[in-house]
Design an enzyme around this catalytic site. Structure first.
Site, mmCIF file in Angstrom:
data_model
loop_
_atom_site.group_PDB
_atom_site.id
_atom_site.type_symbol
_atom_site.label_atom_id
_atom_site.label_comp_id
_atom_site.label_asym_id
_atom_site.label_seq_id
_atom_site.Cartn_x
_atom_site.Cartn_y
_atom_site.Cartn_z
ATOM 1 N N TYR A 1 -0.040 -49.183 1.147
ATOM 2 C CA TYR A 1 -1.355 -49.770 1.428
ATOM 3 C C TYR A 1 -2.247 -49.629 0.180
ATOM 4 O O TYR A 1 -2.363 -48.533 -0.374
ATOM 5 C CB TYR A 1 -1.927 -49.016 2.622
ATOM 6 C CG TYR A 1 -3.279 -49.447 3.111
ATOM 7 C CD1 TYR A 1 -3.484 -50.727 3.615
ATOM 8 C CD2 TYR A 1 -4.357 -48.567 3.120
ATOM 9 C CE1 TYR A 1 -4.724 -51.113 4.090
ATOM 10 C CE2 TYR A 1 -5.602 -48.943 3.594
ATOM 11 C CZ TYR A 1 -5.775 -50.221 4.079
ATOM 12 O OH TYR A 1 -6.997 -50.598 4.558
ATOM 13 N N ASP B 1 2.695 -42.782 6.492
ATOM 14 C CA ASP B 1 1.708 -43.651 7.124
ATOM 15 C C ASP B 1 2.459 -44.443 8.189
ATOM 16 O O ASP B 1 3.237 -45.348 7.878
ATOM 17 C CB ASP B 1 1.069 -44.572 6.074
ATOM 18 C CG ASP B 1 -0.041 -45.441 6.651
ATOM 19 O OD1 ASP B 1 -0.009 -45.720 7.861
ATOM 20 O OD2 ASP B 1 -0.928 -45.862 5.886
HETATM 21 C C1 LIG Z 1 -5.662 -50.350 7.777
HETATM 22 C C2 LIG Z 1 -4.683 -49.405 7.248
HETATM 23 C C3 LIG Z 1 -5.075 -48.149 6.774
HETATM 24 C C4 LIG Z 1 -6.515 -47.737 6.666
HETATM 25 O O1 LIG Z 1 -7.176 -47.632 7.877
HETATM 26 P P1 LIG Z 1 -8.765 -47.761 7.951
HETATM 27 O O2 LIG Z 1 -9.105 -47.218 9.276
HETATM 28 O O3 LIG Z 1 -9.079 -49.218 7.776
HETATM 29 O O4 LIG Z 1 -9.335 -46.933 6.830
HETATM 30 C C5 LIG Z 1 -4.094 -47.295 6.342
HETATM 31 N N1 LIG Z 1 -2.784 -47.649 6.356
HETATM 32 C C6 LIG Z 1 -2.378 -48.833 6.804
HETATM 33 C C7 LIG Z 1 -0.928 -49.148 6.822
HETATM 34 C C8 LIG Z 1 -3.302 -49.763 7.261
HETATM 35 O O5 LIG Z 1 -2.891 -50.961 7.673
#
Ligand SMILES: *Cc1c(COP(=O)(O)O)cnc(C)c1O
Length: 401
Positions: A118, A190
């Site tokens: 990301y 993530d």
């Molecule tokens: C959107 C997203 C984030 C960040 O999340 P926010 O709440 O917008 O800060 C992190 N990792 C991935 C894979 C995302 O799609």
């Protein structure tokens, strides 16, 4: 969705309905109420001292440490990850990623970071971590066991995101986790795309499982929130770092996330079915060069997805067969059922022009044409397909003009 195994005494759907609803937090109310607080009052000095000495999760202390509204959400997220010790909450997914990284890295360390990560995660590494003397080395998302060759004296942690943002490569998580464990490294994942329902990360050997709850947990595009769920070995450090940074989540947002969590399983199944229908339809279209959907065989890492995941969510991409910016915009701009905007995971469909090439340093992204990322919401896929059919005609008209 999940079998009752590995100490699982119930299935995920059942767990989602009950997790975090401790009677002492909810009273006679079904959903945990919104408790707003800064000051917490103690009965006497001794009670205040006892609480500080115990320093336990789920104890009243001060508003920044939360109230039953936040504790209930954190406990429910922990319950979805067998083997986890606890969950910390953050005001956004990016804040969760930043705190998770800072809880395991110190000056002089090196971090191995997946090249398909990301964008804002890359920004944090290249700007904040670099300034602190923490080096980031990017690796090919398809590296698998080959990661062992990149581990050096200073390497401390490996960060994974599977599938990758924008390009959807599925990583060989077990192979990378094995290589990391053999060298005593911490692993962070993530897991926003799959959520613990489609990929229980802690059970797969990940130490810190990160969610942008903004996406599927909240599920209605109306609140921002992040979480990190951790193993017993790294949870105390995560908790300490989070508290030192003063991280806090509003009770209203925690309430919305708890409410979203109750329907996560049914929503994910609907996102999965809709996205598969649309992705398969796109894959058969002559205007589409490639569909980047982990459940379709053409997606890099598809075999790892089939082996490790329990489902596919609603986010995927496709590469158009030639054309440029104007042809892609002609497709997207006229769509009736897809909004144009960042984020995803809500009940509504979204279409986004994405350009992955500029976000790579360890690998090269090459494609036959521009890329479109779709989030498939809870609309009927027939309507979405008809909308995209008209969109592809507009794309063709501009491309072939
Ligand atoms: C959107 C997203 C984030 C960040 O999340 P926010 O709440 O917008 O800060 C992190 N990792 C991935 C894979 C995302 O799609």
């Amino acid at each position: 969705m999940s079998a009752p195994e590995d100490g699982h005494d119930m299935r995920d759907e059942t767990r989602l309905a009950s997790a975090g609803r401790r009677p002492e937090w909810t009273g006679p109310i079904v959903n945990t109420p919104v408790h707003r607080a800064s000051t917490i009052l103690f009965e006497d000095c001794a009670a205040l001292r006892r609480g500080a000495a115990r320093n336990a999760d789920g104890d009243f202390h001060y508003g920044r440490r939360g109230t039953p509204t936040q504790w209930s959400l954190a406990e429910a997220l922990t319950a979805l990850e067998p083997g986890a010790a606890g969950t910390m909450l953050y005001p956004s997914g990016v804040a969760a990623i930043a705190c998770a990284l800072l809880s395991v890295l110190k000056s002089g360390d090196e971090l191995l970071m997946v090249d398909s990560v990301y964008g804002p995660t890359r920004g944090f590494c290249d700007q904040v971590l670099a300034q602190m003397g923490i080096a980031t080395r990017y690796y090919d998302p398809l590296i698998g066991a080959g990661i062992a060759a990149l581990i050096g004296e200073r390497t401390r942690a490996v960060f994974l995101e599977s599938p990758g943002s924008l390009t959807f490569e599925v990583q060989d998580v077990p192979a990378i986790v094995d290589a990391a464990k053999a060298r005593g490294l911490v692993t962070l994942l993530d897991n926003t795309w799959a959520t613990p329902l489609f990929f229980p990360a802690i059970a797969a050997g990940i130490d810190l499982a990160i969610l942008a709850c903004t996406k599927y947990v909240v599920g209605h595009s109306d609140a921002m929130l992040g979480s990190v769920t951790a193993t017993p070995a790294v949870y105390p450090g995560l908790r300490r770092t989070t508290q030192l940074f003063g991280q806090h989540v509003s009770p209203d947002d925690a309430f919305l996330a708890s409410r979203g969590l109750r329907t996560l399983a049914v929503r994910l199944k609907a996102h999965e079915a809709g996205a598969l229908a649309v992705a398969r339809w796109l894959a058969a279209r002559p205007e589409v060069a490639r569909v980047l959907h982990p459940a379709l065989p053409a997606c890099p890492g598809h075999d790892a997805w089939a082996r490790d995941f329990r489902g596919a969510s609603g986010l995927f991409g496709f590469v158009l067969d030639g054309g440029g910016e104007a042809a892609r915009a002609a497709l997207i701009d006229g769509l009736a059922h897809f909004g144009i905007g960042y984020s995803w995971g809500g009940f509504e469909s979204l279409a986004l022009p994405v350009d992955p090439a500029g976000l790579r340093t360890a690998t090269r992204w090459q494609a036959e044409g521009p890329v479109v990322r779709l989030h498939i919401g809870l609309e009927h896929p027939d309507d979405l397909i008809a909308d995209l059919d008209r969109g592809l005609a507009r794309y063709r008209a501009v491309r072939d003009a």
